[in-house]
Design a protein around this motif. Structure first.
Motif, PDB file in Angstrom:
ATOM      1  N   GLU A  28       0.827  -1.205   0.000  1.00 22.61           N
ATOM      2  CA  GLU A  28       0.000   0.000   0.000  1.00 22.61           C
ATOM      3  C   GLU A  28       0.860   1.252   0.000  1.00 22.61           C
ATOM      4  O   GLU A  28       0.571   2.227  -0.716  1.00 22.61           O
ATOM      5  CB  GLU A  28      -0.910  -0.010   1.234  1.00 22.61           C
ATOM      6  CG  GLU A  28      -1.903   1.140   1.277  1.00 22.61           C
ATOM      7  CD  GLU A  28      -2.910   1.070   0.134  1.00 22.61           C
ATOM      8  OE1 GLU A  28      -3.138  -0.032  -0.379  1.00 22.61           O
ATOM      9  OE2 GLU A  28      -3.426   2.119  -0.255  1.00 22.61           O
ATOM     10  N   VAL A  29       1.934   1.236   0.772  1.00 23.85           N
ATOM     11  CA  VAL A  29       2.840   2.388   0.802  1.00 23.85           C
ATOM     12  C   VAL A  29       3.453   2.610  -0.574  1.00 23.85           C
ATOM     13  O   VAL A  29       3.500   3.742  -1.078  1.00 23.85           O
ATOM     14  CB  VAL A  29       3.934   2.183   1.875  1.00 23.85           C
ATOM     15  CG1 VAL A  29       5.055   3.192   1.703  1.00 23.85           C
ATOM     16  CG2 VAL A  29       3.329   2.296   3.263  1.00 23.85           C
ATOM     17  N   GLU A  30       3.916   1.529  -1.190  1.00 22.90           N
ATOM     18  CA  GLU A  30       4.529   1.673  -2.512  1.00 22.90           C
ATOM     19  C   GLU A  30       3.514   2.176  -3.537  1.00 22.90           C
ATOM     20  O   GLU A  30       3.856   2.977  -4.414  1.00 22.90           O
ATOM     21  CB  GLU A  30       5.127   0.337  -2.965  1.00 22.90           C
ATOM     22  CG  GLU A  30       6.352  -0.085  -2.167  1.00 22.90           C
ATOM     23  CD  GLU A  30       7.503   0.904  -2.281  1.00 22.90           C
ATOM     24  OE1 GLU A  30       7.654   1.539  -3.337  1.00 22.90           O
ATOM     25  OE2 GLU A  30       8.239   1.066  -1.286  1.00 22.90           O
ATOM     26  N   LEU A  64       0.951   4.109  -2.897  1.00 18.55           N
ATOM     27  CA  LEU A  64       0.696   5.530  -2.639  1.00 18.55           C
ATOM     28  C   LEU A  64       1.885   6.387  -3.056  1.00 18.55           C
ATOM     29  O   LEU A  64       1.716   7.552  -3.423  1.00 18.55           O
ATOM     30  CB  LEU A  64       0.394   5.744  -1.150  1.00 18.55           C
ATOM     31  CG  LEU A  64      -0.978   5.249  -0.685  1.00 18.55           C
ATOM     32  CD1 LEU A  64      -1.090   5.282   0.828  1.00 18.55           C
ATOM     33  CD2 LEU A  64      -2.080   6.111  -1.304  1.00 18.55           C
ATOM     34  N   LEU A  65       3.078   5.807  -2.998  1.00 14.57           N
ATOM     35  CA  LEU A  65       4.260   6.560  -3.431  1.00 14.57           C
ATOM     36  C   LEU A  65       4.330   6.661  -4.952  1.00 14.57           C
ATOM     37  O   LEU A  65       4.922   7.603  -5.477  1.00 14.57           O
ATOM     38  CB  LEU A  65       5.537   5.888  -2.908  1.00 14.57           C
ATOM     39  CG  LEU A  65       5.826   6.045  -1.421  1.00 14.57           C
ATOM     40  CD1 LEU A  65       7.011   5.168  -1.009  1.00 14.57           C
ATOM     41  CD2 LEU A  65       6.117   7.502  -1.074  1.00 14.57           C
ATOM     42  N   SER A  66       3.756   5.692  -5.627  1.00 15.54           N
ATOM     43  CA  SER A  66       3.825   5.665  -7.095  1.00 15.54           C
ATOM     44  C   SER A  66       2.429   5.590  -7.691  1.00 15.54           C
ATOM     45  O   SER A  66       2.091   4.612  -8.369  1.00 15.54           O
ATOM     46  CB  SER A  66       4.658   4.466  -7.557  1.00 15.54           C
ATOM     47  OG  SER A  66       5.912   4.464  -6.948  1.00 15.54           O
ATOM     48  N   PRO A  67       1.604   6.594  -7.455  1.00 20.48           N
ATOM     49  CA  PRO A  67       0.260   6.553  -8.037  1.00 20.48           C
ATOM     50  C   PRO A  67       0.343   6.604  -9.556  1.00 20.48           C
ATOM     51  O   PRO A  67       1.227   7.247 -10.128  1.00 20.48           O
ATOM     52  CB  PRO A  67      -0.419   7.806  -7.470  1.00 20.48           C
ATOM     53  CG  PRO A  67       0.704   8.734  -7.158  1.00 20.48           C
ATOM     54  CD  PRO A  67       1.858   7.855  -6.755  1.00 20.48           C
ATOM     55  N   THR A  68      -0.574   5.898 -10.186  1.00 19.77           N
ATOM     56  CA  THR A  68      -0.570   5.884 -11.643  1.00 19.77           C
ATOM     57  C   THR A  68      -1.185   7.171 -12.176  1.00 19.77           C
ATOM     58  O   THR A  68      -1.937   7.853 -11.479  1.00 19.77           O
ATOM     59  CB  THR A  68      -1.373   4.690 -12.173  1.00 19.77           C
ATOM     60  OG1 THR A  68      -2.684   4.741 -11.585  1.00 19.77           O
ATOM     61  CG2 THR A  68      -0.712   3.379 -11.786  1.00 19.77           C
ATOM     62  N   GLU A  69      -0.820   7.480 -13.401  1.00 17.54           N
ATOM     63  CA  GLU A  69      -1.375   8.656 -14.057  1.00 17.54           C
ATOM     64  C   GLU A  69      -2.855   8.452 -14.318  1.00 17.54           C
ATOM     65  O   GLU A  69      -3.272   7.352 -14.676  1.00 17.54           O
ATOM     66  CB  GLU A  69      -0.640   8.871 -15.385  1.00 17.54           C
ATOM     67  CG  GLU A  69      -1.055  10.095 -16.161  1.00 17.54           C
ATOM     68  CD  GLU A  69      -0.372  11.361 -15.692  1.00 17.54           C
ATOM     69  OE1 GLU A  69      -0.725  11.831 -14.588  1.00 17.54           O
ATOM     70  OE2 GLU A  69       0.497  11.869 -16.394  1.00 17.54           O
ATOM     71  N   ALA A  70      -3.638   9.500 -14.099  1.00 19.51           N
ATOM     72  CA  ALA A  70      -5.071   9.397 -14.359  1.00 19.51           C
ATOM     73  C   ALA A  70      -5.311   9.144 -15.841  1.00 19.51           C
ATOM     74  O   ALA A  70      -4.604   9.679 -16.696  1.00 19.51           O
ATOM     75  CB  ALA A  70      -5.768  10.684 -13.920  1.00 19.51           C
ATOM     76  N   ASP A  71      -6.306   8.303 -16.107  1.00 21.74           N
ATOM     77  CA  ASP A  71      -6.626   8.006 -17.502  1.00 21.74           C
ATOM     78  C   ASP A  71      -7.260   9.221 -18.160  1.00 21.74           C
ATOM     79  O   ASP A  71      -7.903  10.039 -17.515  1.00 21.74           O
ATOM     80  CB  ASP A  71      -7.594   6.822 -17.585  1.00 21.74           C
ATOM     81  CG  ASP A  71      -6.920   5.533 -17.159  1.00 21.74           C
ATOM     82  OD1 ASP A  71      -5.693   5.453 -17.315  1.00 21.74           O
ATOM     83  OD2 ASP A  71      -7.619   4.630 -16.671  1.00 21.74           O
ATOM     84  N   GLY A  72      -7.090   9.305 -19.444  1.00 12.39           N
ATOM     85  CA  GLY A  72      -7.720  10.410 -20.160  1.00 12.39           C
ATOM     86  C   GLY A  72      -7.276  10.428 -21.604  1.00 12.39           C
ATOM     87  O   GLY A  72      -6.273   9.823 -21.962  1.00 12.39           O
ATOM     88  N   HIS A  97       4.472  13.728 -14.463  1.00 12.13           N
ATOM     89  CA  HIS A  97       3.973  12.696 -13.557  1.00 12.13           C
ATOM     90  C   HIS A  97       5.037  12.340 -12.512  1.00 12.13           C
ATOM     91  O   HIS A  97       4.741  12.234 -11.314  1.00 12.13           O
ATOM     92  CB  HIS A  97       3.585  11.477 -14.386  1.00 12.13           C
ATOM     93  CG  HIS A  97       3.078  10.324 -13.583  1.00 12.13           C
ATOM     94  ND1 HIS A  97       2.051  10.440 -12.684  1.00 12.13           N
ATOM     95  CD2 HIS A  97       3.475   9.020 -13.535  1.00 12.13           C
ATOM     96  CE1 HIS A  97       1.819   9.266 -12.124  1.00 12.13           C
ATOM     97  NE2 HIS A  97       2.673   8.398 -12.608  1.00 12.13           N
ATOM     98  N   GLN A 115       5.208  13.015  -8.302  1.00 16.62           N
ATOM     99  CA  GLN A 115       5.376  11.972  -7.287  1.00 16.62           C
ATOM    100  C   GLN A 115       6.456  12.345  -6.275  1.00 16.62           C
ATOM    101  O   GLN A 115       6.452  11.853  -5.149  1.00 16.62           O
ATOM    102  CB  GLN A 115       5.748  10.654  -7.963  1.00 16.62           C
ATOM    103  CG  GLN A 115       4.644  10.045  -8.811  1.00 16.62           C
ATOM    104  CD  GLN A 115       5.123   8.832  -9.567  1.00 16.62           C
ATOM    105  OE1 GLN A 115       6.308   8.719  -9.915  1.00 16.62           O
ATOM    106  NE2 GLN A 115       4.218   7.909  -9.848  1.00 16.62           N
ATOM    107  N   ARG A 173      -7.324  19.166 -16.355  1.00 17.55           N
ATOM    108  CA  ARG A 173      -7.880  17.858 -16.005  1.00 17.55           C
ATOM    109  C   ARG A 173      -8.474  17.847 -14.603  1.00 17.55           C
ATOM    110  O   ARG A 173      -9.003  16.848 -14.158  1.00 17.55           O
ATOM    111  CB  ARG A 173      -6.777  16.800 -16.074  1.00 17.55           C
ATOM    112  CG  ARG A 173      -6.199  16.596 -17.441  1.00 17.55           C
ATOM    113  CD  ARG A 173      -4.958  15.751 -17.380  1.00 17.55           C
ATOM    114  NE  ARG A 173      -5.250  14.353 -17.086  1.00 17.55           N
ATOM    115  CZ  ARG A 173      -4.316  13.424 -16.914  1.00 17.55           C
ATOM    116  NH1 ARG A 173      -3.048  13.757 -16.999  1.00 17.55           N
ATOM    117  NH2 ARG A 173      -4.642  12.187 -16.653  1.00 17.55           N
TER     118      ARG A 173
END
Lengths: 63, 232
Positions: free
Chosen positions: A20-22, A24-32, B138, B142, B175
């Motif tokens: 979970e920590v990892e 939150l540290l590396s959230p993915t880019e929002a789709d769009g 991005h 982070q 966005r």
């Protein structure tokens, strides 16, 4: 400063917590879907030119 | 952000609460003592609190770094415990850099104020040279906890990609990705490289208003505004 509460009940970092920590540290880019302004302008002009062009010549109906 | 699972939800909530506390301290200035650990009703070694501190990285000590507020022993213990409990995943750039940032801040804020050189060498920053503007936007977002008064190799790297980060800032605003917008704005403020035509201050003010629902966005905005004012 008002106190805040955290949820207790976990005694050691679990694998799930580490993951979970990892995450939150590396959230993915929002789709769009994104459009380039220059490309959009070109498509707009091209489409407009097509709409404004004279109609395709067709044979006159016989009387 | 992922919030699946009980622990995940707890970590996410605690991140939000800590971020809110830190953002309030940055906003209100150094008039009141800051003791983050005392504000958390939990055990000092609660893994959830340590995980949240690890996620926020050096920002746990931001009131000291930005405003020079004294650091409590509890906060040093919280940050140190987070760094020990959650070592970096060396295959992950954000994990490696944020862990380095937390450790370096601990070295500087700890007793004696050891220089950052005492900490391990900085991770590599080659990704900031080759990546596309979307990718580096991005990535820098982070790593926003490293956009502070202390110089790292990331600062000149961000300045070298100022136009790309500005483009990313505008994209994030359009966005309505408020966390990314605030984070990238924080980098632009830290590097002092935002083009005048970008309207960074106005953009950050807008994020503070409409994006305040996420405490991490508020924290980045307050940090960016402090950097723009030239504090510390």
């Amino acid at each position: 400063m008002l106190p805040t509460k955290t949820r207790a009940g976990v005694t050691a970092p679990t694998d799930e917590l580490v993951e979970e920590v990892e995450a939150l540290l590396s959230p993915t880019e929002a789709d769009g879907t994104f459009h380039d302004t220059a490309e959009c302008l070109g498509a707009l002009l091209g489409g407009g030119e097509g709409l404004l062009s004279p109609p395709t010549p067709r044979p006159k109906p016989k009387k | 952000m992922t919030t699946t699972g009980r622990n995940g939800s707890a970590v996410h909530e605690t991140v939000q609460r800590i971020a809110h506390t830190v953002a309030s301290a940055l906003h209100n200035g150094g008039g009141n003592p800051f003791d983050l650990s005392a504000s958390l009703i939990t055990h000092a070694d609660d893994p959830v609190a340590l995980a949240a501190a690890r996620v926020l990285g050096a920002d746990v000590l931001a009131p000291w770094a930005f405003l020079g507020m004294p650091v409590s022993q509890g906060d040093l213990a919280l940050a140190g415990g987070a760094a020990r409990a959650f070592p970096p995943d060396t295959s992950s750039v954000p994990s490696t850099w944020t862990h380095w940032g937390l450790t370096a801040a601990l070295h500087r804020a700890g007793p004696g104020g050891a220089p950052a050189a005492v900490a391990a060498a900085e991770p590599e920053v080659a990704w900031a040279v080759d990546g596309s503007w979307q990718q580096i936007t991005h990535r820098f977002a982070q790593l926003a906890s490293l956009a502070g008064p202390t110089a790292t190799a990331l600062l000149p790297a961000a300045a070298a990609r100022a136009d790309d980060l500005s483009r990313g800032f505008v994209r994030a605003m359009r966005r309505q990705d408020w966390v990314q917008a605030a984070a990238v704005g924080r980098w632009l403020a830290a590097a002092g490289c935002a083009p005048a035509s970008l309207g960074l201050a106005a953009g950050l003010a807008l994020v503070a208003q409409v994006g305040a629902g996420d405490a991490r966005a508020a924290l980045h905005v307050r940090a960016a505004q402090a950097l723009a004012r030239g504090e510390r």
